[in-house]
Design a protein around this motif. Structure first.
Motif, PDB file in Angstrom:
ATOM      1  N   VAL A  69      -1.769  25.329  -3.000  1.00  0.00           N
ATOM      2  CA  VAL A  69      -1.237  24.194  -3.737  1.00  0.00           C
ATOM      3  C   VAL A  69      -0.938  23.087  -2.744  1.00  0.00           C
ATOM      4  O   VAL A  69      -0.319  23.318  -1.706  1.00  0.00           O
ATOM      5  N   THR A  70      -1.369  21.875  -3.051  1.00  0.00           N
ATOM      6  CA  THR A  70      -1.075  20.724  -2.221  1.00  0.00           C
ATOM      7  C   THR A  70      -0.101  19.833  -2.980  1.00  0.00           C
ATOM      8  O   THR A  70      -0.369  19.438  -4.117  1.00  0.00           O
ATOM      9  N   LEU A  71       1.031  19.543  -2.336  1.00  0.00           N
ATOM     10  CA  LEU A  71       2.045  18.665  -2.905  1.00  0.00           C
ATOM     11  C   LEU A  71       2.048  17.360  -2.127  1.00  0.00           C
ATOM     12  O   LEU A  71       1.682  17.328  -0.949  1.00  0.00           O
ATOM     13  N   ARG A  72       2.472  16.285  -2.771  1.00  0.00           N
ATOM     14  CA  ARG A  72       2.575  15.013  -2.065  1.00  0.00           C
ATOM     15  C   ARG A  72       3.842  14.282  -2.523  1.00  0.00           C
ATOM     16  O   ARG A  72       4.363  14.522  -3.608  1.00  0.00           O
ATOM     17  N   ARG A  73       4.326  13.393  -1.659  1.00  0.00           N
ATOM     18  CA  ARG A  73       5.421  12.501  -2.029  1.00  0.00           C
ATOM     19  C   ARG A  73       5.251  11.188  -1.289  1.00  0.00           C
ATOM     20  O   ARG A  73       4.676  11.129  -0.202  1.00  0.00           O
ATOM     21  N   ARG A  74       5.763  10.154  -1.905  1.00  0.00           N
ATOM     22  CA  ARG A  74       5.633   8.819  -1.337  1.00  0.00           C
ATOM     23  C   ARG A  74       6.521   8.647  -0.124  1.00  0.00           C
ATOM     24  O   ARG A  74       7.634   9.144  -0.084  1.00  0.00           O
ATOM     25  N   ILE A  75       6.006   7.942   0.853  1.00  0.00           N
ATOM     26  CA  ILE A  75       6.794   7.552   2.012  1.00  0.00           C
ATOM     27  C   ILE A  75       7.300   6.155   1.731  1.00  0.00           C
ATOM     28  O   ILE A  75       6.516   5.232   1.491  1.00  0.00           O
ATOM     29  N   ILE A  76       8.609   6.003   1.747  1.00  0.00           N
ATOM     30  CA  ILE A  76       9.207   4.691   1.462  1.00  0.00           C
ATOM     31  C   ILE A  76       9.490   4.008   2.791  1.00  0.00           C
ATOM     32  O   ILE A  76      10.266   4.490   3.606  1.00  0.00           O
ATOM     33  N   ARG A  77       8.837   2.912   2.994  1.00  0.00           N
ATOM     34  CA  ARG A  77       9.007   2.147   4.227  1.00  0.00           C
ATOM     35  C   ARG A  77      10.002   1.025   3.958  1.00  0.00           C
ATOM     36  O   ARG A  77       9.919   0.326   2.965  1.00  0.00           O
ATOM     37  N   GLN A  78      10.922   0.857   4.870  1.00  0.00           N
ATOM     38  CA  GLN A  78      11.908  -0.223   4.745  1.00  0.00           C
ATOM     39  C   GLN A  78      11.406  -1.447   5.455  1.00  0.00           C
ATOM     40  O   GLN A  78      10.881  -1.375   6.569  1.00  0.00           O
ATOM     41  N   MET A  79      11.574  -2.581   4.804  1.00  0.00           N
ATOM     42  CA  MET A  79      11.183  -3.846   5.394  1.00  0.00           C
ATOM     43  C   MET A  79      12.358  -4.389   6.189  1.00  0.00           C
ATOM     44  O   MET A  79      13.501  -4.321   5.753  1.00  0.00           O
ATOM     45  N   ARG A  80      12.071  -4.935   7.346  1.00  0.00           N
ATOM     46  CA  ARG A  80      13.109  -5.501   8.190  1.00  0.00           C
ATOM     47  C   ARG A  80      13.476  -6.895   7.647  1.00  0.00           C
ATOM     48  O   ARG A  80      12.615  -7.724   7.371  1.00  0.00           O
ATOM     49  N   THR A  81      14.759  -7.132   7.487  1.00  0.00           N
ATOM     50  CA  THR A  81      15.222  -8.444   7.031  1.00  0.00           C
ATOM     51  C   THR A  81      16.018  -9.118   8.144  1.00  0.00           C
ATOM     52  O   THR A  81      16.775  -8.476   8.859  1.00  0.00           O
ATOM     53  N   MET A  82      15.826 -10.420   8.261  1.00  0.00           N
ATOM     54  CA  MET A  82      16.542 -11.151   9.303  1.00  0.00           C
ATOM     55  C   MET A  82      17.235 -12.347   8.723  1.00  0.00           C
ATOM     56  O   MET A  82      16.966 -12.901   7.792  1.00  0.00           O
ATOM     57  N   MET A  90       0.836  -1.177   0.000  1.00  0.00           N
ATOM     58  CA  MET A  90       0.000   0.000   0.000  1.00  0.00           C
ATOM     59  C   MET A  90       0.886   1.249   0.000  1.00  0.00           C
ATOM     60  O   MET A  90       1.888   1.321   0.703  1.00  0.00           O
ATOM     61  N   LEU A  91       0.515   2.214  -0.769  1.00  0.00           N
ATOM     62  CA  LEU A  91       1.279   3.445  -0.866  1.00  0.00           C
ATOM     63  C   LEU A  91       0.833   4.442   0.202  1.00  0.00           C
ATOM     64  O   LEU A  91      -0.356   4.661   0.403  1.00  0.00           O
ATOM     65  N   ASP A  92       1.806   4.998   0.866  1.00  0.00           N
ATOM     66  CA  ASP A  92       1.540   6.054   1.836  1.00  0.00           C
ATOM     67  C   ASP A  92       2.165   7.338   1.320  1.00  0.00           C
ATOM     68  O   ASP A  92       3.260   7.316   0.746  1.00  0.00           O
ATOM     69  N   TYR A  93       1.484   8.437   1.532  1.00  0.00           N
ATOM     70  CA  TYR A  93       1.966   9.738   1.080  1.00  0.00           C
ATOM     71  C   TYR A  93       2.035  10.701   2.251  1.00  0.00           C
ATOM     72  O   TYR A  93       1.279  10.597   3.199  1.00  0.00           O
ATOM     73  N   GLU A  94       2.964  11.644   2.152  1.00  0.00           N
ATOM     74  CA  GLU A  94       2.954  12.781   3.049  1.00  0.00           C
ATOM     75  C   GLU A  94       2.606  14.003   2.209  1.00  0.00           C
ATOM     76  O   GLU A  94       2.905  14.052   1.017  1.00  0.00           O
ATOM     77  N   TYR A  95       1.960  14.964   2.828  1.00  0.00           N
ATOM     78  CA  TYR A  95       1.445  16.120   2.112  1.00  0.00           C
ATOM     79  C   TYR A  95       2.045  17.408   2.661  1.00  0.00           C
ATOM     80  O   TYR A  95       2.387  17.495   3.837  1.00  0.00           O
ATOM     81  N   GLN A  96       2.147  18.400   1.773  1.00  0.00           N
ATOM     82  CA  GLN A  96       2.610  19.728   2.151  1.00  0.00           C
ATOM     83  C   GLN A  96       1.761  20.749   1.411  1.00  0.00           C
ATOM     84  O   GLN A  96       1.480  20.578   0.231  1.00  0.00           O
TER      85      GLN A  96
END
Length: 61
Positions: free
Chosen positions: A48-61, A1-7
């Motif tokens: 004006v509303t701007l957005r960018r994707r929040i990149i989440r890192q997956m934990r690897t073990m 799922m894509l998450d965005y932050e807004y400004q």
């Protein structure tokens, strides 16, 4: 799922198109923002509303 932050950016009535364009270009190039919405009000101001994707890192073990 894509998450965005807004400004939100607000440009007052007297702001020229070139100044607004330059500000949006700088946000896009250096901050990786993309245009989500532009609202022009009756008094001439622009929100004006701007957005960018929040990149989440997956934990690897």
């Amino acid at each position: 799922m894509l998450d965005y932050e807004y400004q939100e950016l607000r440009f007052p009535r007297g702001t020229s198109r070139n100044v607004a364009r330059q500000a949006l270009t700088e946000h896009a190039e250096y901050g990786r923002w993309e245009l989500a919405r532009v609202r022009v009000y009756l008094d001439g101001s622009r929100h004006v509303t701007l957005r960018r994707r929040i990149i989440r890192q997956m934990r690897t073990m």
